[in-house]
Design an enzyme around this catalytic site. Structure first.
Site, PDB file in Angstrom:
ATOM      1  N   ASP A 122       0.809  -1.208   0.000  1.00  0.00           N
ATOM      2  CA  ASP A 122       0.000   0.000   0.000  1.00  0.00           C
ATOM      3  C   ASP A 122       0.850   1.270   0.000  1.00  0.00           C
ATOM      4  OD1 ASP A 122      -2.920   1.124   0.627  1.00  0.00           O
ATOM      5  OD2 ASP A 122      -1.513   2.195   1.908  1.00  0.00           O
ATOM      6  N   SER A 149      -4.635   2.363  -1.153  1.00  0.00           N
ATOM      7  CA  SER A 149      -4.372   1.677  -2.421  1.00  0.00           C
ATOM      8  C   SER A 149      -4.845   0.221  -2.367  1.00  0.00           C
ATOM      9  CB  SER A 149      -2.873   1.717  -2.737  1.00  0.00           C
ATOM     10  OG  SER A 149      -2.443   3.027  -3.010  1.00  0.00           O
ATOM     11  N   ASP A 150      -4.542  -0.459  -1.278  1.00  0.00           N
ATOM     12  CA  ASP A 150      -4.994  -1.845  -1.128  1.00  0.00           C
ATOM     13  C   ASP A 150      -6.501  -1.959  -1.273  1.00  0.00           C
ATOM     14  OD1 ASP A 150      -2.573  -3.141  -0.719  1.00  0.00           O
ATOM     15  OD2 ASP A 150      -2.599  -2.866   1.442  1.00  0.00           O
ATOM     16  N   ASN A 151      -7.211  -1.114  -0.550  1.00  0.00           N
ATOM     17  CA  ASN A 151      -8.661  -1.246  -0.475  1.00  0.00           C
ATOM     18  C   ASN A 151      -9.355  -0.894  -1.784  1.00  0.00           C
ATOM     19  OD1 ASN A 151      -7.442  -0.849   2.221  1.00  0.00           O
ATOM     20  ND2 ASN A 151      -9.517  -1.177   2.937  1.00  0.00           N
TER      21      ASN A 151
END
Length: 373
Positions: A122, A149-151
């Protein structure tokens, strides 16, 4: 660790039977992120799934996965480029095994390019996308805040999967979906690029809040309050009246919205002196009565008791027979005004459903080896 698990969890929240295939050596790394094998990080992204342990580098494990894929709708992976091919799960093999299979691959930077083989997390994709520049203070650089960013990558992956499944209803054939964290992050925040290309403005941690006229204030009781005046003149006018500063309406430094943006720091400091004279609840009552957008800035511990959160019944408790209660967040999308049909399966233990799932495709194995193939 988040992107693939989140996409799978979102599908599970809509009723999909999600089988999480984990490796024998500890499974999902988030399981033990803060000790144990059922960490908060893991539980946050893994409800409504069944866990199967397979060694994909063994003939037996690879064969078991192939049997699962013959009747699966979707295969979701979160590896670096090339890993699926090395496991013998390239597109041609998968399409031959199951022409209806939707294959979704999530990577950090895409399947090709100069960064394709780099490890991505992330913080890395927030940095290269420009997002970190909207949070980090150059004179005291430190990363803050939740994973973004991950989510968002997991959400875009879910969107792509659903689109491919919808198309498959018409064509009968699966598609390959590629989603990468870099482009997902870019797509999630188009504003900075529009400001730069259309106006030559370089976004920093304050451009957005200056433009939207968003403020954070400390009240007399030390509690924090957010106010968002946006672009409507009525909110600005009601705000200055509510804090008892009607003279600001005639102050040429803040007479127009453009001037209020340019002189944001002056306005923030001026209003802060007055808001600091009263406790937070006083200002919430005053601003709500004046129809000024406002809200208390809560810590995570305070969110549970907020009246609107309680009215929405946003949290639910899932019970695992061995691990006990896990507090989780309900799916934020309603169907016909309800979320009653949302499954409520607790996050699984490692390999908890190996025997059960494989038996469904006709695979059985010795009683003493039920949690691993």
């Amino acid at each position: 660790m988040i992107t693939g698990p989140l996409a799978g969890m979102m599908l599970g929240d809509w009723g999909a039977d999600v089988v999480k295939v984990e490796n024998p050596s500890g499974g999902d790394p988030f399981r033990s992120f803060r000790d144990g094998m059922y960490s908060p990080h893991f539980c946050a992204y893994n409800r409504n799934k069944r866990s199967v342990v397979l060694d994909l580098q063994s003939g037996e494990g690879h064969a078991a996965l192939s049997e699962l894929l013959r009747t699966a709708d979707v295969l979701l992976d979160n590896y670096r480029p090339g890993v699926m091919q090395r496991l013998g799960l390239d597109d041609q093999t998968l399409a031959t095994l199951n022409p209806r299979l939707v294959r979704c691959s999530i990577t950090g930077f895409g399947p090709q390019g100069p960064y394709a083989e780099r490890p991505a997390y992330d913080a890395i994709t927030q940095a290269v996308s420009g997002m970190s520049s909207l949070f980090v203070q150059p004179d005291d650089p430190r990363l803050t805040g939740p994973t973004i960013s991950d989510n968002v990558t997991g959400q875009y992956a879910c969107q792509g999967i659903l689109a491919a499944l919808f198309e498959r209803e018409k064509t009968g054939r699966g598609r390959r979906i590629d989603v990468n964290m870099l482009e997902a992050t870019l797509a999630f925040m188009p504003d900075p690029f529009a400001y730069y290309t259309q106006m030559g403005l370089v976004s920093d941690p304050y451009l957005r809040v200056h433009t939207s006229q968003s403020f954070a204030f400390t009240c007399r009781d030390g509690k924090l309050l957010a106010v968002h005046l946006s672009s409507q003149a009525k909110f600005w006018e009601a705000f200055v009246q509510a804090i008892g500063c009607p003279e600001l309406l005639g102050d040429e430094r803040v007479a127009t919205r453009a001037q209020r943006i340019a002189n944001y720091e002056f306005l923030r400091g001026y209003a802060a002196k007055f808001i600091g004279m009263r406790p937070r609840q006083h200002w919430i009552d005053v601003f709500v009565n004046a129809d000024v957008p406002c809200a208390p800035i809560y810590s995570a511990t305070e969110v549970f008791t907020d009246p609107q959160v309680q009215h929405l019944d946003s949290f639910m408790t899932l019970n695992h027979p061995r691990m006990g209660d896990v507090v989780s967040i309900r799916r934020p999308v309603y169907l016909d005004g309800s979320r009653r049909e949302q499954p409520q399966r607790p996050p699984p233990l490692l390999g908890e459903h190996t025997a059960e799932v494989l038996a469904e495709v006709g695979i059985t194995f010795p009683e003493n080896n039920k949690e691993q193939v």
